[in-house]
Design a protein around this motif. Structure first.
Motif, short mmCIF file in Angstrom:
data_model
loop_
_atom_site.label_atom_id
_atom_site.label_comp_id
_atom_site.label_asym_id
_atom_site.label_seq_id
_atom_site.Cartn_x
_atom_site.Cartn_y
_atom_site.Cartn_z
N GLU A 150 -6.13 -3.63 5.23
CA GLU A 150 -5.52 -2.53 5.22
C GLU A 150 -4.49 -2.26 3.97
O GLU A 150 -3.83 -1.26 3.64
N ARG A 151 -4.45 -3.28 3.33
CA ARG A 151 -3.54 -3.24 1.83
C ARG A 151 -4.50 -3.21 0.59
O ARG A 151 -4.06 -3.22 -0.36
N THR A 152 -5.54 -2.85 0.59
CA THR A 152 -6.69 -2.46 -0.38
C THR A 152 -7.12 -1.07 -0.15
O THR A 152 -6.66 -0.28 0.81
N SER A 153 -7.88 -0.64 -1.29
CA SER A 153 -8.47 0.75 -1.36
C SER A 153 -9.21 1.06 -0.03
O SER A 153 -9.61 2.15 -0.11
N LEU A 154 -9.71 0.07 0.50
CA LEU A 154 -10.47 0.40 1.89
C LEU A 154 -9.82 1.20 2.74
O LEU A 154 -10.45 1.98 3.38
N GLY A 211 -8.06 3.91 2.23
CA GLY A 211 -8.14 5.20 2.06
C GLY A 211 -9.47 5.71 2.31
O GLY A 211 -9.73 6.67 1.86
N SER A 253 -12.60 4.14 1.24
CA SER A 253 -13.22 3.80 0.44
C SER A 253 -14.28 2.57 0.66
O SER A 253 -13.94 2.00 1.72
N LEU A 312 -15.97 -1.01 -0.36
CA LEU A 312 -15.95 -2.10 -1.36
C LEU A 312 -16.78 -3.49 -0.88
O LEU A 312 -17.12 -3.50 0.23
N ALA A 369 -13.10 -6.45 -2.60
CA ALA A 369 -12.04 -6.18 -1.56
C ALA A 369 -11.17 -7.67 -1.58
O ALA A 369 -9.77 -7.69 -1.50
N GLU A 414 -8.75 -7.64 -4.79
CA GLU A 414 -7.62 -6.86 -4.36
C GLU A 414 -6.72 -7.64 -3.49
O GLU A 414 -5.29 -7.68 -4.01
N GLN A 424 -12.53 0.85 7.37
CA GLN A 424 -11.27 -0.21 7.76
C GLN A 424 -10.38 0.78 8.38
O GLN A 424 -9.84 1.75 8.27
#
Length: 377
Positions: A38-42, A44, A46, A48, A53, A56, A93
């Protein structure tokens, strides 16, 4: 003792096309769901790869406090270096922790092949909200996370055609089974397997449903030899006992489960102490009315919440202050709630004594049988 790290060393160079997806792979993906995607671009929307991931997450400034277990850091590095997992695509996610709705839910999708996805549900994290929802399972069905799990499965299945496998550890295993049992029939028919790693079961109102009975044969439940969490409530599916190198409650940790090649090292059954806890808790819950269970859980949650901590880690870091706050909170509970909590504890102690008596009687009966066999010989 070999564990999942050894498995990644032994078979991490074998792609899924070369060696089929197995129970150990599903366990690895169950642990994967606990990582803070939840703290990665996933987060949003995306997609990965596992490797991207992991990079990140490893770049987070407070990486040590973002992970639940000490071995998660090693797990991240090993997984992202593994040819078997590093190129798998992660998607879908979702993460929600809501104090108002008293729910904690998180899940992630993994594309195993163009025609197959795996959905991994996170178990209880270290938030008090997460543990409150776990306790609620003793008298509420469905809890919010179970309803969200069904919605999530149906959403992911609609977007990704083909076969589906589900899995999770602890509460995540329960969510995977519940989602499979209560999703739409056309989606249920696409489910190949459900992997439940030491997750609690359900009460009879779920076990007797047509949906659960249809999917039951595809559910694979694994518990360590001294399981506590996985023995809670009821199970109708086949359960496999896995050897853990840890003791007692710490066997719940998947990093302690023993692996041989592409399978678990199994035992004939859980230990006598695990059966004792199982029988004791089931007897206790059976004695409590729905209202008594709810009052007890609400009392426990109120006492924990009044520590002003939001996670178990925070409570541990301020254990003396937390203990004093809990003591004051308990004495300040309204008389009805306090009496209900004390009654529930008293009934638990009574069930424990009954369990000890049953354990002792079983032991004496076993000794008599041994003696009788010796005399016959």
């Amino acid at each position: 003792m070999a564990n999942l790290f050894d498995y990644l060393d032994w078979r991490g160079d074998l792609r899924l096309e070369d060696s089929p997806f197995c129970e150990v792979d599903a366990m690895i993906l169950a642990r994967l769901s606990y990582l803070p995607f939840e703290r990665t671009s996933l987060a949003g929307g995306s997609e990965l790869t596992v490797k991207a991931a992991a990079a990140e997450i490893l770049a987070l400034p407070e990486i040590e406090t973002s992970l639940l277990l000490r071995d998660d850091l090693r797990f991240l590095g090993t997984l992202s270096a593994s040819r078997r997992f590093r190129s798998l695509a992660l998607f879908g996610q979702e993460n929600e922790t809501c104090a108002e709705a008293q729910t904690q839910f998180s899940a992630i999708g993994v594309r195993l092949s163009p025609k197959r996805i795996h959905l991994s549900f996170r178990g209880t994290d270290n938030t008090l909200i997460g543990w409150k929802e776990d306790l609620d399972m003793g008298f509420v069905c469905p809890v919010p996370a179970q309803s969200q799990a069904v919605r999530y499965l149906e959403k992911m299945a609609s977007a990704h055609p083909g076969e589906i496998t589900l899995g999770g550890h602890s509460k995540g295993g329960n969510l995977a089974v519940y989602a499979a049992a209560f999703c739409r029939e056309e989606i249920q028919s696409r489910i190949r397997a459900v992997y439940n790693y030491d997750g609690p079961g359900f009460d009879d109102c779920v076990l007797q449903t047509e949906g659960y009975q249809k999917v039951c044969a595809r559910v694979k439940t694994y518990v360590p030899q001294s399981s506590v969490v996985g023995m809670l409530l009821g199970h109708r599916e086949k359960t496999v006992t896995v050897h853990s190198d840890n003791q007692g409650l710490t066997q719940h940790d998947l990093y302690s489960w023993e692996v041989a090649r592409n399978r678990f090292v199994t035992l004939r059954s859980v230990t006598q102490s695990s059966r004792f806890v199982d029988q004791t808790l089931k007897h206790w819950l059976g004695e409590l009315s729905r209202e008594q269970r709810e009052l007890f859980v609400d009392a426990v949650y109120t006492v924990l919440r009044d520590t002003n901590a939001s996670t178990l880690r925070e409570m541990g870091e301020r254990r003396w202050e937390s203990a004093m706050r809990m003591l004051r909170s308990f004495t300040n509970l309204d008389p009805l709630t306090r009496r209900a909590a004390m009654t529930a504890v008293g009934m638990l102690l009574k069930s424990t004594r009954a369990g000890f008596d049953g354990l002792r009687a079983a032991g004496e009966e076993g000794e008599k049988e041994k003696s009788a066999r010796k005399k016959t010989i």
